[in-house]
Motif scaffolding. Sequence first.
Motif: not given
Length: 324
Positions: A113-116, A163, A190, A192, A194, A306, A309
Amino acid sequence: MNIDLLRRTPDLRGVADVRLMTLEDGPGRGQRILGARNAVGLGFEVAVDRGFDVSALSFQGLNIGWHSPTQMVFPTYDPDSEEGLGFFRNFDGFMVTCGLDQYSRPREIDTAHFNYPNLKTRRLPQHGRIHTEKARILCYGVDIETSTICCEGIVRQASVFGETLELHRKIIVPIFEGAFTIEDSVTNRSFRPSDHAILYHLNVGYPFLDESMKVSGLPEAVVDEINSISPVPSDDFGEKVDLVDSRVTPHGSPISLHSPSNGLTLNLDYDQCSLPKFAIWRAYQSGMFALGIEPRSDLRPSEGGQLAPGESRTYSLRLGLARI
């Protein structure tokens, strides 16, 4: 405004005080502490550099809070050390906040879910990270308008490509009552989603904790089990944890810790909707000797686990000390 009180003590130090101090010796050297007292003998410390937690609590000269062998070490140990169990090198104090994205044992989570693209999973340490973070103080002082002591700060838990969670905490203590309120707001800063979870580890120790201690306010079966073992230090005790789900067995009265030999009761009120899970932690091992009461959020709910944002969650605890 209490003009008559100001005539007697112009800066209110006759009845209440709060001061920012820095420890200059021992394992905690260098950390900031807010030390406070009120007119009825309630004394407490806020560990500014350890999550803005209430690290010490006393009432009319009697110690209430737990003090562990770690002695409020500073700087704190990395929570990720010792295979995610670094928490135990830091664990100390009346209130230790666990979170803001995890509590309980270390575990691996999906971080898609952080899209990294270079980090698909991450191991979260025992009881999270917020208890090791330094706070930014917003204000502290004695307020004549409200007749309260107030300590307010912001603590942030953040990572690049992870996060960014922010805890806004306000601790309010009436000048003439043996009570205090903790008002918390946790916000996802953020852009995104978390994960979010929180646990309040409220720990009492000797001499408030002794063999006369009794617990009430929880379901009967839980209370009977807890009170069946007298709190006496034992070299071989280890720990016991009893769990309660308030959605299944809600408790309608405050949770109370009674210490007849000290003539004192500690009462806890909190919102069971925002903190639906609860645990009693007994660690009667010699040299540890602690009893913890732990209101907490749901760790792995089917939904609502979660923060979107900009989304916030609020929590409130009220603790009161009274003579039996």
